[in-house]
Design a protein around this motif. Structure first.
Motif, PDB file in Angstrom:
ATOM      1  N   ARG A 281       1.068  -1.294  -0.220  1.00 19.02           N
ATOM      2  CA  ARG A 281       0.108   0.052   0.065  1.00 19.02           C
ATOM      3  C   ARG A 281       0.764   1.240   0.059  1.00 19.02           C
ATOM      4  NH1 ARG A 281      -2.883   3.229   4.104  1.00 19.02           N
ATOM      5  NH2 ARG A 281      -1.958   2.086   5.764  1.00 19.02           N
ATOM      6  N   PHE A 282       1.809   1.568   1.024  1.00 17.56           N
ATOM      7  CA  PHE A 282       2.831   2.595   0.918  1.00 17.56           C
ATOM      8  C   PHE A 282       3.472   2.717  -0.224  1.00 17.56           C
ATOM      9  CE2 PHE A 282       1.768   2.321   5.664  1.00 17.56           C
ATOM     10  CZ  PHE A 282       1.071   3.573   5.707  1.00 17.56           C
ATOM     11  N   THR A 283       4.142   1.457  -0.812  1.00 17.05           N
ATOM     12  CA  THR A 283       4.771   1.567  -2.181  1.00 17.05           C
ATOM     13  C   THR A 283       3.913   2.174  -3.277  1.00 17.05           C
ATOM     14  OG1 THR A 283       6.389  -0.017  -1.489  1.00 17.05           O
ATOM     15  CG2 THR A 283       6.413   0.563  -3.530  1.00 17.05           C
ATOM     16  N   GLY A 284       2.837   1.802  -3.175  1.00 15.15           N
ATOM     17  CA  GLY A 284       1.897   2.152  -4.227  1.00 15.15           C
ATOM     18  C   GLY A 284       1.607   3.580  -4.111  1.00 15.15           C
ATOM     19  N   LEU A 285       1.295   4.037  -3.040  1.00 15.55           N
ATOM     20  CA  LEU A 285       0.918   5.547  -2.838  1.00 15.55           C
ATOM     21  C   LEU A 285       2.346   6.464  -3.463  1.00 15.55           C
ATOM     22  CD1 LEU A 285      -1.008   5.352   0.570  1.00 15.55           C
ATOM     23  CD2 LEU A 285      -1.965   5.852  -1.776  1.00 15.55           C
ATOM     24  N   ARG A 286       3.411   5.792  -2.801  1.00 13.42           N
ATOM     25  CA  ARG A 286       4.426   6.645  -3.099  1.00 13.42           C
ATOM     26  C   ARG A 286       4.843   6.797  -4.728  1.00 13.42           C
ATOM     27  NH1 ARG A 286       8.044   3.933  -0.182  1.00 13.42           N
ATOM     28  NH2 ARG A 286       8.971   2.690  -1.800  1.00 13.42           N
ATOM     29  N   SER A 287       4.513   5.724  -5.340  1.00 13.54           N
ATOM     30  CA  SER A 287       4.765   5.566  -6.696  1.00 13.54           C
ATOM     31  C   SER A 287       3.794   6.742  -7.479  1.00 13.54           C
ATOM     32  CB  SER A 287       4.498   4.296  -7.502  1.00 13.54           C
ATOM     33  OG  SER A 287       3.014   3.881  -7.416  1.00 13.54           O
ATOM     34  N   VAL A 288       2.417   6.800  -6.762  1.00 10.96           N
ATOM     35  CA  VAL A 288       1.485   7.705  -7.436  1.00 10.96           C
ATOM     36  C   VAL A 288       2.071   9.203  -7.107  1.00 10.96           C
ATOM     37  CG1 VAL A 288      -0.817   8.706  -7.147  1.00 10.96           C
ATOM     38  CG2 VAL A 288      -0.534   6.268  -7.099  1.00 10.96           C
ATOM     39  N   PHE A 289       2.597   9.397  -5.921  1.00 10.73           N
ATOM     40  CA  PHE A 289       2.944  10.829  -5.667  1.00 10.73           C
ATOM     41  C   PHE A 289       4.107  11.203  -6.438  1.00 10.73           C
ATOM     42  CE2 PHE A 289       1.298   9.890  -1.076  1.00 10.73           C
ATOM     43  CZ  PHE A 289      -0.195  10.429  -1.631  1.00 10.73           C
ATOM     44  N   GLU A 290       5.006  10.278  -6.718  1.00  8.90           N
ATOM     45  CA  GLU A 290       6.165  10.447  -7.647  1.00  8.90           C
ATOM     46  C   GLU A 290       5.664  10.741  -9.073  1.00  8.90           C
ATOM     47  OE1 GLU A 290       9.839  10.435  -6.962  1.00  8.90           O
ATOM     48  OE2 GLU A 290       8.932  10.868  -5.160  1.00  8.90           O
ATOM     49  N   ARG A 291       4.599  10.118  -9.592  1.00  7.60           N
ATOM     50  CA  ARG A 291       4.279  10.419 -10.811  1.00  7.60           C
ATOM     51  C   ARG A 291       3.560  11.843 -10.742  1.00  7.60           C
ATOM     52  NH1 ARG A 291       1.986   5.191 -10.675  1.00  7.60           N
ATOM     53  NH2 ARG A 291       0.092   6.164 -11.190  1.00  7.60           N
ATOM     54  N   ALA A 293       4.307  14.384  -9.199  1.00 11.46           N
ATOM     55  CA  ALA A 293       5.409  15.379  -9.237  1.00 11.46           C
ATOM     56  C   ALA A 293       6.131  15.261 -10.638  1.00 11.46           C
ATOM     57  CB  ALA A 293       6.328  15.090  -7.972  1.00 11.46           C
ATOM     58  N   GLY A 294       5.805  14.288 -11.404  1.00 11.21           N
ATOM     59  CA  GLY A 294       6.536  14.500 -12.899  1.00 11.21           C
ATOM     60  C   GLY A 294       7.869  13.679 -12.569  1.00 11.21           C
ATOM     61  N   ARG A 295       7.925  12.888 -11.681  1.00 12.11           N
ATOM     62  CA  ARG A 295       9.146  12.069 -11.631  1.00 12.11           C
ATOM     63  C   ARG A 295       9.027  10.589 -12.072  1.00 12.11           C
ATOM     64  NH1 ARG A 295       9.590  15.379  -6.679  1.00 12.11           N
ATOM     65  NH2 ARG A 295       8.551  13.650  -5.629  1.00 12.11           N
ATOM     66  N   GLU A 296      10.177   9.726 -12.326  1.00  7.71           N
ATOM     67  CA  GLU A 296      10.001   8.315 -12.720  1.00  7.71           C
ATOM     68  C   GLU A 296       9.446   7.736 -11.312  1.00  7.71           C
ATOM     69  OE1 GLU A 296      10.393   6.729 -15.555  1.00  7.71           O
ATOM     70  OE2 GLU A 296      10.467   8.567 -16.537  1.00  7.71           O
ATOM     71  N   ALA A 297       8.661   6.761 -11.477  1.00  2.00           N
ATOM     72  CA  ALA A 297       8.245   5.974 -10.454  1.00  2.00           C
ATOM     73  C   ALA A 297       8.751   4.403 -10.506  1.00  2.00           C
ATOM     74  CB  ALA A 297       6.879   5.862 -10.077  1.00  2.00           C
ATOM     75  N   PRO A 298       9.862   4.213 -10.590  1.00  2.00           N
ATOM     76  CA  PRO A 298      10.364   2.510 -10.572  1.00  2.00           C
ATOM     77  C   PRO A 298       9.687   1.670  -9.623  1.00  2.00           C
ATOM     78  CG  PRO A 298      12.048   3.976  -9.677  1.00  2.00           C
ATOM     79  CD  PRO A 298      11.175   4.858 -10.000  1.00  2.00           C
TER      80      PRO A 298
END
Length: 367
Positions: A281-291, A293-298
């Protein structure tokens, strides 16, 4: 609860049966309800909430749209009949389709009026799209295609397919691939359903193409850039996959939290599953926030493999913890069988590990 979620909850209360929450396992097999619910979502703008009105959305911000998707998954709203149509095909049409293609095809796929298959995997290639051998060549006003696809979900029930074929045999592996819109009723298309382990599993098919002619205006996206079409189309299902895996884990372990019958070893296993669920859950949310912000979300590349494998562990754990009753509980059995496909759809775990090694860890290609 936010205003958006309150409005969404009111929508669900208005379109779902009053006893839906209590009988969700019954209603998941109600085809009429699933069909009507998709149309209602489309018309009300909750189908793809971050898209514009008229295309099943209401122009919500990415965070609000994700909240709606999570809430719908948490409430186990009726599953789309043709998941890949809305999750993969529609974003591809919206991003790469010509005005004529969009006018003819986009609204029907979103409403569920016309089903689509994905012509990607091939015998001997699996999820490795770059190793495809299906060939397409230009002949007059048409492309002519010969080859085979496998694990093509719902091909026998679909009218259309996004067919990926090699249009430049001399290009490097990831180049020279094009995406073509295939009418599955075309002469030369032979569709053979593959036997399933259970009725709850979506039907897979083999598709054989013998000099099938596709009009040149059926090219989706630029010629020889099918890899980009596939990559950008599949990106739209990234959140759908991790949210689905996370909630499958939650649903599998939730009854065990209240059982009071687990021994110490089982409690340890349950604790590990809960920790993994929160990590997803937290990794998924982090990937959303990264995107956002316009950053890559590996992170998503890791999420796919970790989430699908954890979902499988969770359903197996639930069956084992139930003891002999787990072998006769139809819901536990159905959940277990459905979870087995999680490490295949959206990219197998083996291919995902290759991608993680190459794109996240910077390791050299192994082929």
């Amino acid at each position: 609860m936010s205003d958006v979620l309150a409005e969404y909850a009111a929508f669900l209360a208005g379109v779902l049966p009053d006893d839906y929450a209590e009988r969700v396992d019954h209603y998941r097999h109600d085809d009429r309800l699933r069909t009507d619910f998709q149309v209602a979502q489309f018309e009300a703008g909750w189908l793809v909430p971050d898209w514009e009105p008229g295309l099943g959305g209401r122009s919500l911000a990415p965070g609000d749209a994700l909240s709606v998707r999570i809430e719908g998954a948490r409430r186990r709203v009726p599953r789309l009949h043709n998941v890949q149509g809305v999750g993969v095909v529609a974003p591809g049409l919206r991003r790469f389709g010509t005005p004529q293609q969009q006018d003819r095809l986009l609204r029907p796929v979103l409403r569920g009026d016309e089903w689509w298959a994905l012509g990607m995997s091939e015998p001997g290639s699996g999820s490795d799209l770059a190793s495809m051998r299906t060939q397409a060549w230009r002949e007059g006003a048409d492309f002519v295609v010969t080859g085979a696809k496998i694990w093509t979900t719902q091909a026998h029930q679909s009218r259309w397919a996004t067919l990926y074929a090699r249009t430049d045999p001399d290009a490097r592996r990831h180049a020279g691939i094009s995406c073509l819109i295939l009418d599955l009723h075309s002469p030369g298309v032979d569709i053979r359903p593959i036997p399933r382990a259970a009725d709850s599993v979506d039907a897979f098919c083999e598709v054989f193409l013998d000099e099938v002619r596709i009009p040149a205006e059926g090219l989706l996206g630029p010629l020889n850039e099918g890899w980009r079409v596939a990559s950008e189309s599949l990106e739209h299902e990234r959140d759908m996959i991790w949210v689905g895996n996370w909630l499958e884990i939650e649903q599998a372990v939730d009854p065990l939290l209240r059982s009071g019958t687990l021994d110490d070893e089982q409690l340890t296993g349950l604790g590990r599953l809960l920790a993994d669920s929160e990590a997803i859950r937290f990794t998924g949310l982090r990937s959303v926030f990264e995107r956002m912000a316009g950053r890559e979300a590996p992170e998503f590349l890791v999420l796919k493999a970790f989430g699908s494998e954890t979902a499988q562990r969770a359903t197996r754990f639930a069956m084992e913890a139930a003891g002999p009753d787990g072998l006769t509980d139809p819901q536990l059995i159905e959940d277990r069988i459905e979870s087995l496909g999680a490490t295949i759809y959206g990219g197998t775990s083996e291919i995902q590990r290759d991608i993680i090694g190459e794109r996240v860890l910077g390791l050299p290609r192994n082929r």
